[in-house]
Design a protein around this motif. Structure first.
Motif, PDB file in Angstrom:
ATOM      1  N   ASP A 213      26.723   7.219   2.339  1.00 20.37           N
ATOM      2  CA  ASP A 213      26.378   8.631   2.501  1.00 20.37           C
ATOM      3  C   ASP A 213      24.903   8.911   2.213  1.00 20.37           C
ATOM      4  O   ASP A 213      24.430  10.018   2.456  1.00 20.37           O
ATOM      5  CB  ASP A 213      27.242   9.501   1.561  1.00 20.37           C
ATOM      6  CG  ASP A 213      28.689   9.572   2.035  1.00 20.37           C
ATOM      7  OD1 ASP A 213      28.951   9.197   3.191  1.00 20.37           O
ATOM      8  OD2 ASP A 213      29.551   9.986   1.233  1.00 20.37           O
ATOM      9  N   LEU A 214      24.198   7.907   1.707  1.00 15.81           N
ATOM     10  CA  LEU A 214      22.768   8.094   1.408  1.00 15.81           C
ATOM     11  C   LEU A 214      21.962   8.068   2.715  1.00 15.81           C
ATOM     12  O   LEU A 214      22.382   7.444   3.701  1.00 15.81           O
ATOM     13  CB  LEU A 214      22.269   6.962   0.491  1.00 15.81           C
ATOM     14  CG  LEU A 214      22.763   6.986  -0.955  1.00 15.81           C
ATOM     15  CD1 LEU A 214      22.437   5.655  -1.628  1.00 15.81           C
ATOM     16  CD2 LEU A 214      22.125   8.134  -1.721  1.00 15.81           C
ATOM     17  N   PRO A 215      20.818   8.725   2.714  1.00 15.95           N
ATOM     18  CA  PRO A 215      19.959   8.643   3.912  1.00 15.95           C
ATOM     19  C   PRO A 215      19.569   7.188   4.198  1.00 15.95           C
ATOM     20  O   PRO A 215      19.535   6.360   3.272  1.00 15.95           O
ATOM     21  CB  PRO A 215      18.738   9.484   3.512  1.00 15.95           C
ATOM     22  CG  PRO A 215      19.186  10.339   2.382  1.00 15.95           C
ATOM     23  CD  PRO A 215      20.261   9.611   1.687  1.00 15.95           C
ATOM     24  N   GLN A 216      19.279   6.933   5.439  1.00 15.36           N
ATOM     25  CA  GLN A 216      18.972   5.558   5.871  1.00 15.36           C
ATOM     26  C   GLN A 216      17.846   4.928   5.062  1.00 15.36           C
ATOM     27  O   GLN A 216      17.918   3.763   4.649  1.00 15.36           O
ATOM     28  CB  GLN A 216      18.585   5.552   7.357  1.00 15.36           C
ATOM     29  CG  GLN A 216      19.776   5.743   8.301  1.00 15.36           C
ATOM     30  CD  GLN A 216      20.747   4.565   8.263  1.00 15.36           C
ATOM     31  OE1 GLN A 216      20.343   3.397   8.113  1.00 15.36           O
ATOM     32  NE2 GLN A 216      22.038   4.853   8.388  1.00 15.36           N
ATOM     33  N   SER A 217      16.806   5.726   4.816  1.00 15.17           N
ATOM     34  CA  SER A 217      15.643   5.192   4.092  1.00 15.17           C
ATOM     35  C   SER A 217      16.032   4.789   2.673  1.00 15.17           C
ATOM     36  O   SER A 217      15.603   3.740   2.172  1.00 15.17           O
ATOM     37  CB  SER A 217      14.525   6.237   4.056  1.00 15.17           C
ATOM     38  OG  SER A 217      15.014   7.416   3.433  1.00 15.17           O
ATOM     39  N   VAL A 218      16.854   5.598   2.048  1.00 14.86           N
ATOM     40  CA  VAL A 218      17.275   5.300   0.671  1.00 14.86           C
ATOM     41  C   VAL A 218      18.181   4.079   0.663  1.00 14.86           C
ATOM     42  O   VAL A 218      18.088   3.219  -0.227  1.00 14.86           O
ATOM     43  CB  VAL A 218      17.976   6.530   0.040  1.00 14.86           C
ATOM     44  CG1 VAL A 218      18.427   6.238  -1.385  1.00 14.86           C
ATOM     45  CG2 VAL A 218      17.071   7.743   0.071  1.00 14.86           C
ATOM     46  N   GLN A 219      19.048   3.975   1.669  1.00 16.66           N
ATOM     47  CA  GLN A 219      19.924   2.790   1.779  1.00 16.66           C
ATOM     48  C   GLN A 219      19.095   1.525   1.938  1.00 16.66           C
ATOM     49  O   GLN A 219      19.375   0.486   1.321  1.00 16.66           O
ATOM     50  CB  GLN A 219      20.856   2.943   2.984  1.00 16.66           C
ATOM     51  CG  GLN A 219      22.035   3.863   2.736  1.00 16.66           C
ATOM     52  CD  GLN A 219      23.005   3.844   3.912  1.00 16.66           C
ATOM     53  OE1 GLN A 219      23.376   2.794   4.417  1.00 16.66           O
ATOM     54  NE2 GLN A 219      23.401   5.023   4.342  1.00 16.66           N
ATOM     55  N   ALA A 220      18.050   1.656   2.736  1.00 19.38           N
ATOM     56  CA  ALA A 220      17.180   0.490   2.973  1.00 19.38           C
ATOM     57  C   ALA A 220      16.469   0.096   1.680  1.00 19.38           C
ATOM     58  O   ALA A 220      16.395  -1.094   1.337  1.00 19.38           O
ATOM     59  CB  ALA A 220      16.164   0.831   4.060  1.00 19.38           C
ATOM     60  N   HIS A 221      16.012   1.087   0.937  1.00 21.87           N
ATOM     61  CA  HIS A 221      15.354   0.797  -0.340  1.00 21.87           C
ATOM     62  C   HIS A 221      16.330   0.124  -1.310  1.00 21.87           C
ATOM     63  O   HIS A 221      15.979  -0.853  -1.973  1.00 21.87           O
ATOM     64  CB  HIS A 221      14.810   2.093  -0.949  1.00 21.87           C
ATOM     65  CG  HIS A 221      14.305   1.912  -2.344  1.00 21.87           C
ATOM     66  ND1 HIS A 221      13.054   1.355  -2.632  1.00 21.87           N
ATOM     67  CD2 HIS A 221      14.875   2.155  -3.545  1.00 21.87           C
ATOM     68  CE1 HIS A 221      12.895   1.300  -3.935  1.00 21.87           C
ATOM     69  NE2 HIS A 221      13.990   1.777  -4.514  1.00 21.87           N
ATOM     70  N   LEU A 222      17.537   0.660  -1.332  1.00 22.06           N
ATOM     71  CA  LEU A 222      18.565   0.138  -2.259  1.00 22.06           C
ATOM     72  C   LEU A 222      18.875  -1.329  -1.959  1.00 22.06           C
ATOM     73  O   LEU A 222      19.066  -2.143  -2.872  1.00 22.06           O
ATOM     74  CB  LEU A 222      19.835   0.993  -2.155  1.00 22.06           C
ATOM     75  CG  LEU A 222      20.949   0.704  -3.137  1.00 22.06           C
ATOM     76  CD1 LEU A 222      20.513   1.015  -4.560  1.00 22.06           C
ATOM     77  CD2 LEU A 222      22.195   1.513  -2.807  1.00 22.06           C
ATOM     78  N   SER A 223      18.887  -1.660  -0.677  1.00 24.51           N
ATOM     79  CA  SER A 223      19.214  -3.039  -0.320  1.00 24.51           C
ATOM     80  C   SER A 223      18.087  -4.009  -0.690  1.00 24.51           C
ATOM     81  O   SER A 223      18.315  -5.210  -0.839  1.00 24.51           O
ATOM     82  CB  SER A 223      19.534  -3.138   1.182  1.00 24.51           C
ATOM     83  OG  SER A 223      18.402  -2.748   1.911  1.00 24.51           O
ATOM     84  N   GLU A 224      16.866  -3.464  -0.812  1.00 24.41           N
ATOM     85  CA  GLU A 224      15.727  -4.334  -1.104  1.00 24.41           C
ATOM     86  C   GLU A 224      15.279  -4.307  -2.565  1.00 24.41           C
ATOM     87  O   GLU A 224      14.787  -5.305  -3.080  1.00 24.41           O
ATOM     88  CB  GLU A 224      14.536  -3.933  -0.210  1.00 24.41           C
ATOM     89  CG  GLU A 224      14.755  -4.289   1.244  1.00 24.41           C
ATOM     90  CD  GLU A 224      13.613  -3.828   2.120  1.00 24.41           C
ATOM     91  OE1 GLU A 224      12.648  -3.235   1.588  1.00 24.41           O
ATOM     92  OE2 GLU A 224      13.686  -4.061   3.328  1.00 24.41           O
TER      93      GLU A 224
END
Lengths: 206, 184
Positions: B23-34
């Motif tokens: 449910d997080l915005p794409q940019s935040v999801q991308a940050h979380l994965s990295e």
């Protein structure tokens, strides 16, 4: 009687579970007995987390499976058996709590279920330290959960104590998934701010 | 995205990630994965909650009573008649009915016998009373009455009146006698 010996394997995969539910729906008693074996402990714990009385939890669990046995022919989606069973369980718990509140009106002394959290351990005769730890744990959980609104409290228990997915919780509570997520988010946000909860979580991790 | 060039997940986003990272915005999801730091924060919170659930499970009692399912009901309504409970109940009912009928019969016989006995006693009593009455009328045995020629003495009222006059008559006679005397 549901047999708990090892002769009948408890279903582990969802295919086995669906197959058993199908058989139980068709009136197969043995299939239902296996389902009861599979979910007996889960339902019992679910009741105990909310009632905190072993004897009452035993009674309600028995009642839940009787109800499920009577109504299983009417189950719509066999894949949602667990959610359906937990939904029956929650209804039974609500009935029990309603009756308990009603009875409390006529009693001089109000019985607070959270004040007797160790009723669970009566039959197990734990050593003194384990007994105290157990008592303290349930006291803290009781105090923390009491601060949450009913829905947030319920969603939190279903998610982290009963290990249901968001989708299953939505099925049990008959709400949509985004509503469940909102309640869960609010519960977790309050826990993050709650010092007692933070302390409990840090103790648990250690 | 580099973790040092972008802001880390705030409290709100971290909780959101625990509830459902999708449910997080794409940019935040991308940050979380990295970002290992944010990922560790999310995992730690998640692990703590999971452990809390496991602890609750550990501290909860185990069910001791077994689940008892209701007794299977036969679809044939007459099938239950052969059940041993029903057979015992039927035998008990038949026995009770037999005892009731037998008891009633015995009670009736007893009362009839009692009535017969009473009737016989009454008949004997009547016979005895008639004999007593006969003796009161004629105390002599019939043979002596025959010898005396008075087997059936039939004295009339006039004869008795002659022998034993009543008091009124006596009074009347004396008065009349007195009057007669005075008249004469």
């Amino acid at each position: 009687m549901a047999s708990s010996d090892n002769t009948t394997p408890i279903p582990d995969t969802s295919e086995q579970l669906v197959s058993l539910v199908d058989q139980a729906r068709a009136g197969n008693r043995s299939a239902f007995a296996q389902l009861a074996d599979r979910f007996h402990a889960d339902v019992f714990r679910m009741v105990f987390y909310r009632i905190r009385s072993r004897a009452d939890a035993e009674d309600i669990t028995q009642d839940v499976f009787l109800k499920a046995f009577q109504k299983i022919s009417g189950i719509q989606d066999t894949a949602k058996f667990r959610a359906w069973l937990f939904s029956i369980t929650l209804n039974r718990i609500r009935d029990f709590q309603r009756k308990k509140r009603f009875r409390a009106l006529f009693k001089a002394e109000n019985e607070n279920i959270d004040s007797h959290p160790t009723a669970a351990s009566d039959g197990e005769q734990p050593d003194a330290l384990a007994h105290v730890l157990r008592q303290d744990f349930w006291r803290q959980i009781g105090l923390i959960l009491k601060k949450l609104p009913k829905m947030e409290h319920e969603v939190f228990l279903l998610r982290y104590f009963d290990h249901l997915s968001i989708k299953e919780i939505a099925g049990v509570l008959k709400k949509n998934e985004s509503t469940i997520k909102t309640h869960l988010y609010r519960a977790l946000a309050k826990f993050k701010k709650e010092p007692a909860m933070r302390q409990l979580l840090s103790e648990v991790i250690q | 995205m580099k973790s040092d060039t972008i802001q880390h997940l705030d409290e709100h986003q971290l909780i959101q990630a625990v509830v459902d990272a999708a449910d997080l915005p794409q940019s935040v999801q991308a940050h979380l994965s990295e970002c290992s730091q944010c990922l560790a924060g999310q995992k730690d919170f998640q692990r703590a909650l999971t452990k809390l659930g496991q602890k609750a499970e550990q501290y909860a009692p185990r069910p001791q009573r077994r689940i008892v399912l209701p007794v299977h009901q036969s679809k044939n309504p007459f099938g239950n008649l052969l059940n041993w409970h029903n057979l015992i109940a039927a035998a008990a009912t038949v026995t009770a009915v037999f005892i009731l009928v037998w008891g009633t019969h015995i009670a009736r016989n007893f009362s009839e016998r009692r009535t017969e006995n009473l009737t016989a006693e009454m008949r004997n009593a009547e016979k005895l009373m008639s004999e007593v009455n006969t003796l009161v009328d004629n105390p002599l045995p019939p043979i002596y009455l025959e010898i005396a020629g008075e087997k059936k003495p039939d004295y009339d009222e006039e004869f008795y009146q002659f022998l034993i006059p009543t008091i009124e008559d006596k009074t009347l006679t004396s008065v009349q006698g007195k009057r007669g005397t005075s008249l004469c």
